[in-house]
Design a protein around this motif. Sequence first.
Motif, PDB file in Angstrom:
ATOM      1  N   ASP A  84       0.821  -1.211   0.000  1.00 38.58           N
ATOM      2  CA  ASP A  84       0.000   0.000   0.000  1.00 38.58           C
ATOM      3  C   ASP A  84       0.858   1.265   0.000  1.00 38.58           C
ATOM      4  OD1 ASP A  84      -2.349  -1.423  -0.078  1.00 38.58           O
ATOM      5  OD2 ASP A  84      -2.686  -1.334   2.086  1.00 38.58           O
ATOM      6  N   HIS A  85       2.002   1.219   0.665  1.00 42.32           N
ATOM      7  CA  HIS A  85       2.895   2.377   0.704  1.00 42.32           C
ATOM      8  C   HIS A  85       3.423   2.697  -0.698  1.00 42.32           C
ATOM      9  CE1 HIS A  85       5.872   5.176   2.248  1.00 42.32           C
ATOM     10  NE2 HIS A  85       6.778   4.550   1.517  1.00 42.32           N
ATOM     11  N   TYR A  86       3.825   1.668  -1.444  1.00 41.69           N
ATOM     12  CA  TYR A  86       4.327   1.883  -2.799  1.00 41.69           C
ATOM     13  C   TYR A  86       3.213   2.363  -3.726  1.00 41.69           C
ATOM     14  CZ  TYR A  86       8.628  -0.434  -1.432  1.00 41.69           C
ATOM     15  OH  TYR A  86       9.792  -0.756  -0.805  1.00 41.69           O
ATOM     16  N   LEU A  87       2.012   1.828  -3.548  1.00 45.04           N
ATOM     17  CA  LEU A  87       0.882   2.288  -4.356  1.00 45.04           C
ATOM     18  C   LEU A  87       0.646   3.779  -4.154  1.00 45.04           C
ATOM     19  CD1 LEU A  87      -1.749  -0.571  -4.006  1.00 45.04           C
ATOM     20  CD2 LEU A  87      -0.522   0.102  -6.072  1.00 45.04           C
ATOM     21  N   LYS A  88       0.701   4.205  -2.891  1.00 46.13           N
ATOM     22  CA  LYS A  88       0.496   5.629  -2.604  1.00 46.13           C
ATOM     23  C   LYS A  88       1.588   6.482  -3.229  1.00 46.13           C
ATOM     24  CE  LYS A  88      -0.364   8.846   1.140  1.00 46.13           C
ATOM     25  NZ  LYS A  88      -0.371   9.060   2.581  1.00 46.13           N
ATOM     26  N   ASP A  89       2.827   5.980  -3.230  1.00 45.32           N
ATOM     27  CA  ASP A  89       3.941   6.714  -3.835  1.00 45.32           C
ATOM     28  C   ASP A  89       3.728   6.969  -5.322  1.00 45.32           C
ATOM     29  OD1 ASP A  89       5.284   6.893  -1.454  1.00 45.32           O
ATOM     30  OD2 ASP A  89       6.694   5.272  -1.888  1.00 45.32           O
ATOM     31  N   ILE A  90       3.083   6.045  -6.019  1.00 48.64           N
ATOM     32  CA  ILE A  90       2.886   6.218  -7.460  1.00 48.64           C
ATOM     33  C   ILE A  90       1.490   6.734  -7.799  1.00 48.64           C
ATOM     34  CG2 ILE A  90       4.636   4.545  -8.115  1.00 48.64           C
ATOM     35  CD1 ILE A  90       2.413   2.522  -8.608  1.00 48.64           C
ATOM     36  N   GLY A  91       0.693   7.077  -6.768  1.00 51.18           N
ATOM     37  CA  GLY A  91      -0.581   7.745  -7.015  1.00 51.18           C
ATOM     38  C   GLY A  91      -1.799   6.843  -7.035  1.00 51.18           C
ATOM     39  N   PHE A  92      -1.736   5.695  -6.366  1.00 48.04           N
ATOM     40  CA  PHE A  92      -2.880   4.776  -6.316  1.00 48.04           C
ATOM     41  C   PHE A  92      -3.148   4.359  -4.881  1.00 48.04           C
ATOM     42  CE2 PHE A  92      -1.358   4.414 -10.618  1.00 48.04           C
ATOM     43  CZ  PHE A  92      -2.517   4.304 -11.365  1.00 48.04           C
ATOM     44  N   TYR A  93      -4.291   3.764  -4.636  1.00 47.07           N
ATOM     45  CA  TYR A  93      -4.594   3.180  -3.332  1.00 47.07           C
ATOM     46  C   TYR A  93      -5.482   1.957  -3.534  1.00 47.07           C
ATOM     47  CZ  TYR A  93      -9.258   5.341  -3.533  1.00 47.07           C
ATOM     48  OH  TYR A  93     -10.527   5.695  -3.897  1.00 47.07           O
ATOM     49  N   ARG A  94      -5.530   1.105  -2.518  1.00 45.78           N
ATOM     50  CA  ARG A  94      -6.308  -0.130  -2.584  1.00 45.78           C
ATOM     51  C   ARG A  94      -7.586   0.060  -1.784  1.00 45.78           C
ATOM     52  NH1 ARG A  94      -3.431  -4.558  -3.672  1.00 45.78           N
ATOM     53  NH2 ARG A  94      -1.636  -3.594  -2.665  1.00 45.78           N
ATOM     54  N   GLU A  95      -8.729  -0.249  -2.410  1.00 42.45           N
ATOM     55  CA  GLU A  95     -10.020  -0.129  -1.738  1.00 42.45           C
ATOM     56  C   GLU A  95     -10.881  -1.323  -2.111  1.00 42.45           C
ATOM     57  OE1 GLU A  95     -13.342   3.291  -1.132  1.00 42.45           O
ATOM     58  OE2 GLU A  95     -12.770   2.842  -3.189  1.00 42.45           O
ATOM     59  N   ASN A  96     -11.265  -2.097  -1.117  1.00 39.57           N
ATOM     60  CA  ASN A  96     -12.102  -3.281  -1.331  1.00 39.57           C
ATOM     61  C   ASN A  96     -11.520  -4.208  -2.393  1.00 39.57           C
ATOM     62  OD1 ASN A  96     -13.971  -2.317   0.540  1.00 39.57           O
ATOM     63  ND2 ASN A  96     -15.080  -1.191  -1.042  1.00 39.57           N
ATOM     64  N   GLY A  97     -10.197  -4.387  -2.377  1.00 42.97           N
ATOM     65  CA  GLY A  97      -9.538  -5.286  -3.308  1.00 42.97           C
ATOM     66  C   GLY A  97      -9.314  -4.722  -4.698  1.00 42.97           C
ATOM     67  N   GLN A  98      -9.666  -3.472  -4.927  1.00 41.06           N
ATOM     68  CA  GLN A  98      -9.454  -2.848  -6.220  1.00 41.06           C
ATOM     69  C   GLN A  98      -8.406  -1.746  -6.092  1.00 41.06           C
ATOM     70  OE1 GLN A  98     -13.190  -1.460  -7.693  1.00 41.06           O
ATOM     71  NE2 GLN A  98     -13.837  -3.475  -8.348  1.00 41.06           N
ATOM     72  N   ILE A  99      -7.632  -1.578  -7.148  1.00 39.04           N
ATOM     73  CA  ILE A  99      -6.624  -0.529  -7.189  1.00 39.04           C
ATOM     74  C   ILE A  99      -7.252   0.689  -7.852  1.00 39.04           C
ATOM     75  CG2 ILE A  99      -4.319   0.107  -7.977  1.00 39.04           C
ATOM     76  CD1 ILE A  99      -4.328  -2.301  -6.100  1.00 39.04           C
ATOM     77  N   ARG A 100      -7.209   1.829  -7.157  1.00 37.39           N
ATOM     78  CA  ARG A 100      -7.831   3.051  -7.668  1.00 37.39           C
ATOM     79  C   ARG A 100      -6.818   4.193  -7.635  1.00 37.39           C
ATOM     80  NH1 ARG A 100     -13.467   2.495  -7.626  1.00 37.39           N
ATOM     81  NH2 ARG A 100     -14.163   0.706  -6.458  1.00 37.39           N
ATOM     82  N   PRO A 101      -6.924   5.135  -8.581  1.00 40.38           N
ATOM     83  CA  PRO A 101      -6.031   6.299  -8.541  1.00 40.38           C
ATOM     84  C   PRO A 101      -6.414   7.236  -7.411  1.00 40.38           C
ATOM     85  CG  PRO A 101      -7.578   6.503 -10.348  1.00 40.38           C
ATOM     86  CD  PRO A 101      -7.787   5.145  -9.753  1.00 40.38           C
TER      87      PRO A 101
END
Length: 71
Positions: A28-45
């Motif tokens: 999740d930390h790396y996702l946030k670094d590149i502008g995304f987040y995880r919500e209910n198993g889906q990756i969202r910008p």
Amino acid sequence: MSIIALFNAAKEYFEARRTHQMFRQLDDHYLKDIGFYRENGQIRPLSGKNDLESPSHEKTPMPPGEQPSDG
């Protein structure tokens, strides 16, 4: 459907599948670094409404007052 269109559709499918697999492996930390987040198993910008799992290719119309003028 032509054979070229079929190959292009298959190529896009496999590229999207590979991208989704790579994003799912990220912390999740790396996702946030590149502008995304995880919500209910889906990756969202972080900004916008579209998610990575279901891209939308439709255009939203611009309100008449905000359209560029030709003059």
